[in-house]
Design a protein around this motif. Structure first.
Motif, PDB file in Angstrom:
ATOM      1  N   GLU A   1       1.529   7.101  -6.483  1.00  0.00           N
ATOM      2  CA  GLU A   1       0.489   8.109  -6.739  1.00  0.00           C
ATOM      3  C   GLU A   1       1.007   9.515  -6.428  1.00  0.00           C
ATOM      4  OE1 GLU A   1      -2.777   7.839  -7.959  1.00  0.00           O
ATOM      5  OE2 GLU A   1      -1.809   5.971  -8.571  1.00  0.00           O
ATOM      6  N   ALA A   2       1.650   9.626  -5.251  1.00  0.00           N
ATOM      7  CA  ALA A   2       2.126  10.945  -4.800  1.00  0.00           C
ATOM      8  C   ALA A   2       3.211  11.462  -5.748  1.00  0.00           C
ATOM      9  CB  ALA A   2       2.664  10.852  -3.379  1.00  0.00           C
ATOM     10  N   ALA A   3       4.133  10.575  -6.127  1.00  0.00           N
ATOM     11  CA  ALA A   3       5.268  10.999  -6.964  1.00  0.00           C
ATOM     12  C   ALA A   3       4.794  11.405  -8.356  1.00  0.00           C
ATOM     13  CB  ALA A   3       6.295   9.881  -7.029  1.00  0.00           C
ATOM     14  N   LYS A   4       3.864  10.598  -8.909  1.00  0.00           N
ATOM     15  CA  LYS A   4       3.376  10.838 -10.277  1.00  0.00           C
ATOM     16  C   LYS A   4       2.743  12.226 -10.389  1.00  0.00           C
ATOM     17  CE  LYS A   4      -0.136   8.432 -11.650  1.00  0.00           C
ATOM     18  NZ  LYS A   4      -0.988   7.252 -11.750  1.00  0.00           N
ATOM     19  N   ALA A   5       2.101  12.664  -9.321  1.00  0.00           N
ATOM     20  CA  ALA A   5       1.361  13.930  -9.373  1.00  0.00           C
ATOM     21  C   ALA A   5       2.274  15.155  -9.262  1.00  0.00           C
ATOM     22  CB  ALA A   5       0.332  13.954  -8.255  1.00  0.00           C
ATOM     23  N   ALA A   6       3.565  14.948  -8.988  1.00  0.00           N
ATOM     24  CA  ALA A   6       4.473  16.100  -8.833  1.00  0.00           C
ATOM     25  C   ALA A   6       5.013  16.538 -10.191  1.00  0.00           C
ATOM     26  CB  ALA A   6       5.619  15.724  -7.904  1.00  0.00           C
ATOM     27  N   ASN A   7       4.875  17.825 -10.488  1.00  0.00           N
ATOM     28  CA  ASN A   7       5.340  18.321 -11.789  1.00  0.00           C
ATOM     29  C   ASN A   7       6.624  19.118 -11.714  1.00  0.00           C
ATOM     30  OD1 ASN A   7       3.252  17.231 -13.401  1.00  0.00           O
ATOM     31  ND2 ASN A   7       1.871  18.737 -12.469  1.00  0.00           N
ATOM     32  N   THR A   8       7.061  19.431 -10.516  1.00  0.00           N
ATOM     33  CA  THR A   8       8.335  20.133 -10.344  1.00  0.00           C
ATOM     34  C   THR A   8       9.067  19.467  -9.189  1.00  0.00           C
ATOM     35  OG1 THR A   8       7.480  21.662  -8.699  1.00  0.00           O
ATOM     36  CG2 THR A   8       7.315  22.366 -11.009  1.00  0.00           C
ATOM     37  N   ILE A   9      10.350  19.772  -9.093  1.00  0.00           N
ATOM     38  CA  ILE A   9      11.160  19.192  -8.021  1.00  0.00           C
ATOM     39  C   ILE A   9      10.677  19.701  -6.652  1.00  0.00           C
ATOM     40  CG2 ILE A   9      13.112  20.837  -7.959  1.00  0.00           C
ATOM     41  CD1 ILE A   9      13.600  17.126  -8.317  1.00  0.00           C
TER      42      ILE A   9
ATOM     43  N   GLU B   1       0.842  -1.209   0.000  1.00  0.00           N
ATOM     44  CA  GLU B   1       0.000   0.000   0.000  1.00  0.00           C
ATOM     45  C   GLU B   1       0.872   1.252   0.000  1.00  0.00           C
ATOM     46  OE1 GLU B   1      -3.488   0.721   2.826  1.00  0.00           O
ATOM     47  OE2 GLU B   1      -2.838  -1.343   3.208  1.00  0.00           O
ATOM     48  N   ALA B   2       1.962   1.196   0.776  1.00  0.00           N
ATOM     49  CA  ALA B   2       2.858   2.359   0.873  1.00  0.00           C
ATOM     50  C   ALA B   2       3.512   2.630  -0.478  1.00  0.00           C
ATOM     51  CB  ALA B   2       3.913   2.123   1.945  1.00  0.00           C
ATOM     52  N   THR B   3       3.922   1.552  -1.171  1.00  0.00           N
ATOM     53  CA  THR B   3       4.551   1.719  -2.486  1.00  0.00           C
ATOM     54  C   THR B   3       3.548   2.322  -3.467  1.00  0.00           C
ATOM     55  OG1 THR B   3       5.874  -0.205  -1.977  1.00  0.00           O
ATOM     56  CG2 THR B   3       5.923   0.519  -4.255  1.00  0.00           C
ATOM     57  N   LEU B   4       2.316   1.853  -3.385  1.00  0.00           N
ATOM     58  CA  LEU B   4       1.262   2.377  -4.252  1.00  0.00           C
ATOM     59  C   LEU B   4       1.003   3.857  -3.978  1.00  0.00           C
ATOM     60  CD1 LEU B   4      -0.312  -0.414  -5.377  1.00  0.00           C
ATOM     61  CD2 LEU B   4      -2.160   1.229  -5.202  1.00  0.00           C
ATOM     62  N   ALA B   5       0.950   4.186  -2.685  1.00  0.00           N
ATOM     63  CA  ALA B   5       0.722   5.586  -2.295  1.00  0.00           C
ATOM     64  C   ALA B   5       1.899   6.442  -2.752  1.00  0.00           C
ATOM     65  CB  ALA B   5       0.550   5.685  -0.791  1.00  0.00           C
ATOM     66  N   ALA B   6       3.113   5.897  -2.664  1.00  0.00           N
ATOM     67  CA  ALA B   6       4.310   6.629  -3.108  1.00  0.00           C
ATOM     68  C   ALA B   6       4.224   6.892  -4.607  1.00  0.00           C
ATOM     69  CB  ALA B   6       5.570   5.834  -2.767  1.00  0.00           C
TER      70      ALA B   6
ATOM     71  N   LEU C   1      12.346   0.130  -1.729  1.00  0.00           N
ATOM     72  CA  LEU C   1      11.257  -0.005  -2.709  1.00  0.00           C
ATOM     73  C   LEU C   1      10.167   1.037  -2.477  1.00  0.00           C
ATOM     74  CD1 LEU C   1      10.843  -3.845  -3.196  1.00  0.00           C
ATOM     75  CD2 LEU C   1      11.793  -2.156  -4.770  1.00  0.00           C
ATOM     76  N   ILE C   2       9.915   1.359  -1.214  1.00  0.00           N
ATOM     77  CA  ILE C   2       8.873   2.359  -0.917  1.00  0.00           C
ATOM     78  C   ILE C   2       9.310   3.739  -1.417  1.00  0.00           C
ATOM     79  CG2 ILE C   2       7.712   3.575   0.994  1.00  0.00           C
ATOM     80  CD1 ILE C   2       7.558   0.826   2.420  1.00  0.00           C
ATOM     81  N   CYS C   3      10.610   4.035  -1.299  1.00  0.00           N
ATOM     82  CA  CYS C   3      11.096   5.355  -1.757  1.00  0.00           C
ATOM     83  C   CYS C   3      11.301   5.409  -3.276  1.00  0.00           C
ATOM     84  CB  CYS C   3      12.430   5.692  -1.076  1.00  0.00           C
ATOM     85  SG  CYS C   3      12.241   6.038   0.687  1.00  0.00           S
ATOM     86  N   LYS C   4      11.376   4.245  -3.924  1.00  0.00           N
ATOM     87  CA  LYS C   4      11.774   4.195  -5.342  1.00  0.00           C
ATOM     88  C   LYS C   4      10.882   5.037  -6.277  1.00  0.00           C
ATOM     89  CE  LYS C   4      13.403   0.955  -8.784  1.00  0.00           C
ATOM     90  NZ  LYS C   4      12.925  -0.236  -9.457  1.00  0.00           N
ATOM     91  N   PRO C   5       9.555   5.021  -6.117  1.00  0.00           N
ATOM     92  CA  PRO C   5       8.753   5.856  -7.029  1.00  0.00           C
ATOM     93  C   PRO C   5       9.138   7.339  -6.963  1.00  0.00           C
ATOM     94  CG  PRO C   5       7.333   4.332  -5.830  1.00  0.00           C
ATOM     95  CD  PRO C   5       8.703   4.224  -5.217  1.00  0.00           C
ATOM     96  N   PHE C   6       9.517   7.807  -5.772  1.00  0.00           N
ATOM     97  CA  PHE C   6       9.947   9.208  -5.642  1.00  0.00           C
ATOM     98  C   PHE C   6      11.273   9.414  -6.364  1.00  0.00           C
ATOM     99  CE2 PHE C   6       7.090   8.858  -1.946  1.00  0.00           C
ATOM    100  CZ  PHE C   6       6.306   9.985  -2.140  1.00  0.00           C
ATOM    101  N   LEU C   7      12.171   8.442  -6.230  1.00  0.00           N
ATOM    102  CA  LEU C   7      13.477   8.557  -6.889  1.00  0.00           C
ATOM    103  C   LEU C   7      13.297   8.560  -8.413  1.00  0.00           C
ATOM    104  CD1 LEU C   7      16.558   8.690  -6.597  1.00  0.00           C
ATOM    105  CD2 LEU C   7      16.599   6.192  -6.549  1.00  0.00           C
ATOM    106  N   GLU C   8      12.393   7.690  -8.893  1.00  0.00           N
ATOM    107  CA  GLU C   8      12.168   7.624 -10.350  1.00  0.00           C
ATOM    108  C   GLU C   8      11.616   8.957 -10.859  1.00  0.00           C
ATOM    109  OE1 GLU C   8      11.386   2.826 -10.809  1.00  0.00           O
ATOM    110  OE2 GLU C   8       9.655   4.170 -10.816  1.00  0.00           O
ATOM    111  N   ARG C   9      10.666   9.515 -10.120  1.00  0.00           N
ATOM    112  CA  ARG C   9      10.097  10.799 -10.545  1.00  0.00           C
ATOM    113  C   ARG C   9      11.158  11.903 -10.465  1.00  0.00           C
ATOM    114  NH1 ARG C   9       7.533  12.958 -14.102  1.00  0.00           N
ATOM    115  NH2 ARG C   9       6.301  14.791 -13.623  1.00  0.00           N
ATOM    116  N   GLN C  10      12.015  11.794  -9.438  1.00  0.00           N
ATOM    117  CA  GLN C  10      13.096  12.776  -9.275  1.00  0.00           C
ATOM    118  C   GLN C  10      14.012  12.741 -10.508  1.00  0.00           C
ATOM    119  OE1 GLN C  10      15.128  12.135  -5.586  1.00  0.00           O
ATOM    120  NE2 GLN C  10      16.417  13.943  -5.751  1.00  0.00           N
ATOM    121  N   VAL C  11      14.338  11.526 -10.961  1.00  0.00           N
ATOM    122  CA  VAL C  11      15.195  11.402 -12.158  1.00  0.00           C
ATOM    123  C   VAL C  11      14.471  12.025 -13.355  1.00  0.00           C
ATOM    124  CG1 VAL C  11      16.306   9.780 -13.756  1.00  0.00           C
ATOM    125  CG2 VAL C  11      16.398   9.344 -11.283  1.00  0.00           C
TER     126      VAL C  11
END
Ligand code: URA
Length: 306
Positions: A112-120, A105-110, A215-225
């Motif tokens: 969702e949250a990361a995808k919605a960010a359009n700037t750093i 659930e945390a990975t899924l929430a991450a 793994l929980i932080c990974k979606p944020f890292l991917e969006r950051q890249v």
């Protein structure tokens, strides 16, 4: 016959031994004036916000009236005296949110949250309000990135350390000073690089982050890249190289070779090298790191590109 001087020396020795034991157990930094008694969470349900007790004003509270004491059984261990600390909302220390959800659930929430960010900046705000990673509960600060918001080079380390946690930025402690020297050796300063980690909060006692935390932080890292849009990724140490290159080998096998990677929707060239902490511990390893830095310098200058 003990004198007051010998007993003072004895207690100093005991305090030093106790502090050494704390350090060995991973409690190696003082982040507040009062120790936090995590056991005082008592019966607060998992996932609830835990308001830290105000130890200065803590008063014993009466046990709940509704509950009758459990009958003693012959085999039951003797009841330990219970210390009740009043769980009162307090404005002093911040509340700590323990993850309310499981890792999936945390990975899924991450995601969702990361995808919605359009700037750093948006990504940083979303990370700051994300409570799915357990590391947040024990860290003092979010350590998101240091350097330029968008950059040709992105450096990815393992996890913030004690200094970083105090300051709220990655790589500002001894490892960061070594990293700055490695980058300066090929003419790079903070303005040319974006420096981050595979997890954004300091693991207690500087332990390696668990695969689940990564793994929980990974979606944020991917969006950051995706938002930083680097041409080159420099991966510092085994955990960073393994997660980005999706390899299980150790850093000695992975370092020094270029890989084409796609992180999220962004394609880049990645190279792994030794972690600056390893160079501090083993100065001889600097030779290998220097070779890797020369390979990065050549790539930046477009020399020997495939
Ligand atoms: N500090 C960081 O930010 N990352 C590391 O990997 C080590 C120290």
């Amino acid at each position: 016959m003990p004198t007051s001087e010998t007993s003072a020396a004895d207690s100093a020795r005991h305090v030093a031994a106790l502090l050494a034991w704390y350090r060995n157990m991973g409690a190696d930094a003082a982040v507040g004036h009062e120790a936090i008694d995590w056991l005082a969470r008592g019966e607060v349900r998992p996932g609830a916000t835990f308001e830290m007790p105000d130890f200065g004003a803590a008063k014993p509270v009466a046990p709940p009236r509704a509950r009758a004491p459990a009958p003693a059984t012959p085999s039951a261990p003797p009841a330990r005296p219970r210390v009740d600390v009043q769980m009162v909302p307090t404005s002093a220390p911040p509340s700590r949110q323990f993850p309310t959800s499981g890792p999936d659930e945390a990975t899924l929430a991450a995601r969702e949250a990361a995808k919605a960010a359009n700037t750093i900046e948006e990504l940083q705000a979303r990370l700051a309000s994300f409570d799915g990673c357990g590391l947040k509960a024990t860290a003092k600060s979010l350590c998101f990135y240091r350097g330029a918001g968008t950059a040709r080079i992105m450096v990815i380390g393992e996890a913030p350390g004690a200094e970083d946690d105090k300051v709220g930025k990655p790589f500002v402690g001894p490892a960061g000073q070594m990293l700055d020297k490695m980058l300066a050796a090929i003419g790079l300063g903070e303005a040319e690089v974006h420096i981050t980690n595979i997890v954004y909060w300091r693991p207690p006692g500087n332990r390696t982050p668990t695969p689940q935390e990564v793994l929980i932080c990974k979606p944020f890292l991917e969006r950051q890249v995706e938002l930083v849009k680097p041409e080159f990724l420099i991966l510092l140490g085994g955990p960073s190289a393994q997660i980005i290159l999706a390899e299980a080998e150790g850093i000695m096998k992975l370092r020094g070779k270029w890989h084409d990677v796609t992180i999220g929707a962004h394609a880049a060239r990645a190279i792994a090298t030794l972690h600056p902490t390893q160079l501090i511990r083993t100065p001889l390893a600097k030779r290998m790191a220097w070779r890797d830095m020369l390979a990065i310098d050549a790539a930046l200058k477009g020399i020997g590109k495939k």
